[in-house]
Design a protein around this motif. Structure first.
Motif, mmCIF file in Angstrom:
data_model
loop_
_atom_site.group_PDB
_atom_site.id
_atom_site.type_symbol
_atom_site.label_atom_id
_atom_site.label_comp_id
_atom_site.label_asym_id
_atom_site.label_seq_id
_atom_site.Cartn_x
_atom_site.Cartn_y
_atom_site.Cartn_z
ATOM 1 N N ASP A 72 0.835 4.243 -2.996
ATOM 2 C CA ASP A 72 0.622 5.498 -2.646
ATOM 3 C C ASP A 72 1.660 6.264 -3.132
ATOM 4 O OD1 ASP A 72 -1.737 4.907 -1.394
ATOM 5 O OD2 ASP A 72 -0.608 4.986 0.644
ATOM 6 N N ARG A 117 1.475 6.986 -6.822
ATOM 7 C CA ARG A 117 0.506 7.915 -7.030
ATOM 8 C C ARG A 117 0.887 9.316 -6.725
ATOM 9 N NH1 ARG A 117 -3.182 4.428 -4.038
ATOM 10 N NH2 ARG A 117 -4.662 3.272 -5.568
ATOM 11 N N LYS A 118 1.746 9.606 -5.920
ATOM 12 C CA LYS A 118 2.406 10.902 -5.397
ATOM 13 C C LYS A 118 3.286 11.378 -6.472
ATOM 14 C CE LYS A 118 1.547 10.871 -0.365
ATOM 15 N NZ LYS A 118 2.244 10.709 0.863
ATOM 16 N N LYS A 132 0.865 -1.235 0.087
ATOM 17 C CA LYS A 132 0.088 0.228 0.012
ATOM 18 C C LYS A 132 0.915 1.174 0.050
ATOM 19 C CE LYS A 132 -3.747 2.181 2.516
ATOM 20 N NZ LYS A 132 -3.030 3.639 2.635
ATOM 21 N N LYS A 133 1.824 1.049 0.882
ATOM 22 C CA LYS A 133 2.885 2.376 0.853
ATOM 23 C C LYS A 133 3.407 2.725 -0.535
ATOM 24 C CE LYS A 133 7.247 3.613 2.884
ATOM 25 N NZ LYS A 133 8.484 3.122 3.637
#
Length: 249
Positions: free
Chosen positions: A73, A76-77, A69-70
């Motif tokens: 994320d 995406r950033k 998940k990290k």
């Protein structure tokens, strides 16, 4: 053989049915209780390790999912920041972590299954031990009664044998008496019949005939059966004939 490898045997065991087939349940119930106690001690000893393994694998799987998940994320950033190359790095890392996560999940599931089995074995062994302990006193009491009954039966059998021996002795005694009676009967049958003439001859040979005849003639005369005088005359004539003496008229 490890305790987990014996899972099927332990769970399938029907100790009560097995005891019913044994020749000496009292002896075997003690042996079975000792074996079950040994198994239960092994289960308790290994349960902590299995549960620790389950916790570790589950924690690693959860940490892997957090890393997936990290990195997702971060990708995406990176895209939001307009840096596609950085986004590719984070996505590649996410994919590696997902692949590792599949293996970690399998290990966690296996560890969880082991923990479940350990718990099932623990509960099954506890139930079996409690069941056997509740039957132990009853079985030993029944066996004590059975042994006492067997002793009574053996004593009765010994009495029956003694009675049978006495009956056989009586039967042999009766047979012996019967054989003796038959032997005596045969002896009587084999005896030579008594010759009455020879017996009378012996009497006359000893000189007792005349006195006997005189007494017999007197008795007949007394009873009115025959005159005494004619008999005496006939006897006198007979003596004269025997002695070659002429008879006087």
């Amino acid at each position: 053989m490890g305790i987990l490898s014996r899972f099927k045997n332990i769970m399938a065991a029907n100790v009560n049915a097995a005891l019913d087939k044994m020749e000496d349940p009292a002896k075997m119930i003690d042996q079975t209780l000792r074996q079950l106690a040994t198994d239960l001690a092994a289960v308790k000893k290994e349960t902590a390790g299995v549960m620790a393994e389950e916790t570790r694998t589950r924690r690693e799987a959860e940490a892997n999912q957090a890393e997936v998940k990290k990195n997702m994320d971060l990708a995406r950033k990176a895209l939001q920041a307009g840096n596609e190359d950085h986004a590719r790095v984070f996505l590649n890392k996410k994919n590696e972590l997902e692949a590792q996560g599949l293996e970690l999940q399998k290990l966690a599931e296996a560890a969880q299954q082991n923990a479940v089995q350990m718990r099932q074995m623990h509960d099954k062994l506890v139930r079996d031990i409690n069941s056997l302990r509740s039957r132990q006193a009853t079985i030993k009491s029944n066996i004590a009664v059975a042994k006492a009954t067997e002793r009574v039966q053996k004593a009765g059998a010994a009495g029956s044998k003694a009675e049978g021996a006495m009956q056989a002795f009586n039967r042999f005694e009766a047979q012996a008496q019967e054989r003796l009676d038959r032997a005596r009967a045969l002896t009587a049958l084999n005896e030579v019949p008594k010759d009455e003439a020879m017996a009378l001859a012996d009497l006359y040979k000893n000189g007792g005939g005349a006195a006997l005849d005189d007494e017999l003639a007197a008795l007949k005369a007394e009873m009115g059966l025959a005159p005494a005088v004619p008999v005496e005359d006939e006897l006198a004539a007979l003596y004269a004939e025997i002695d070659n003496i002429p008879v006087e008229n």
